[in-house]
Scaffold this motif. Sequence first.
Motif, PDB file in Angstrom:
ATOM      1  N   HIS A 288       0.874  -1.166   0.000  1.00  0.00           N
ATOM      2  CA  HIS A 288       0.000   0.000   0.000  1.00  0.00           C
ATOM      3  C   HIS A 288       0.910   1.215   0.000  1.00  0.00           C
ATOM      4  CE1 HIS A 288      -3.685  -2.233   1.583  1.00  0.00           C
ATOM      5  NE2 HIS A 288      -2.735  -3.147   1.444  1.00  0.00           N
ATOM      6  N   TYR A 289       0.744   2.108  -0.974  1.00  0.00           N
ATOM      7  CA  TYR A 289       1.631   3.272  -1.071  1.00  0.00           C
ATOM      8  C   TYR A 289       0.801   4.543  -1.173  1.00  0.00           C
ATOM      9  CZ  TYR A 289       5.633   6.164  -2.324  1.00  0.00           C
ATOM     10  OH  TYR A 289       6.618   7.132  -2.329  1.00  0.00           O
ATOM     11  N   PHE A 290       1.112   5.465  -0.281  1.00  0.00           N
ATOM     12  CA  PHE A 290       0.430   6.739  -0.176  1.00  0.00           C
ATOM     13  C   PHE A 290       1.335   7.834  -0.731  1.00  0.00           C
ATOM     14  CE2 PHE A 290       0.136  10.710   2.068  1.00  0.00           C
ATOM     15  CZ  PHE A 290      -1.208  10.993   2.056  1.00  0.00           C
ATOM     16  N   THR A 291       0.763   8.788  -1.459  1.00  0.00           N
ATOM     17  CA  THR A 291       1.487   9.990  -1.882  1.00  0.00           C
ATOM     18  C   THR A 291       0.682  11.198  -1.436  1.00  0.00           C
ATOM     19  OG1 THR A 291       0.376   9.957  -4.049  1.00  0.00           O
ATOM     20  CG2 THR A 291       2.561   8.948  -3.929  1.00  0.00           C
ATOM     21  N   GLY A 292       1.354  12.217  -0.876  1.00  0.00           N
ATOM     22  CA  GLY A 292       0.606  13.386  -0.440  1.00  0.00           C
ATOM     23  C   GLY A 292       1.448  14.434   0.244  1.00  0.00           C
ATOM     24  N   ILE A 293       0.739  15.299   0.979  1.00  0.00           N
ATOM     25  CA  ILE A 293       1.372  16.427   1.657  1.00  0.00           C
ATOM     26  C   ILE A 293       0.938  16.455   3.115  1.00  0.00           C
ATOM     27  CG2 ILE A 293       1.565  17.861  -0.412  1.00  0.00           C
ATOM     28  CD1 ILE A 293      -0.928  19.401   0.581  1.00  0.00           C
TER      29      ILE A 293
END
Length: 153
Positions: free
Chosen positions: A65-70
Amino acid sequence: MTQPEFRHIDTILLAGTMVIYEGQADATERIPAQWADLMSRPVPELHTATHLYGASPCTADGKLHYFTGIALPNYEGVNSPARITIEAGQYAIFTVHDIVTLRDTWIWALSEWLPQSGRRERNVPEFERFTAPYNPLRASGPIEIGIPLEPSE
């Protein structure tokens, strides 16, 4: 590979996107497209952020599971398809200067450094912090890998 710096990290609230990959090979191939999708969104905070984050929550399904964000100060008024919390605590921080070595650094840190360090990883999300002037679409700039550690005795 270089030794980590140990840091206490305060809680970080993240908003962005999450994709579930079948395994490491699938993730390695498709994560750049996930970053491209995130960076194409018309979100002003995204384009003015000084740090972008990738994170992997702990799961038992055998998938990545890979999250991308700020990072955001709070979730008030945030309309985001995914949220994740980087929990406060001590982290081993590895600095990577070339994205080509990012995967190898992860593998070395988790399979060699961690077992030899005498420390144990906490069951909370690991993270990557892409620091300005890093641009995930151009793959340039410093990246910090954060491995959450159990408190030392």
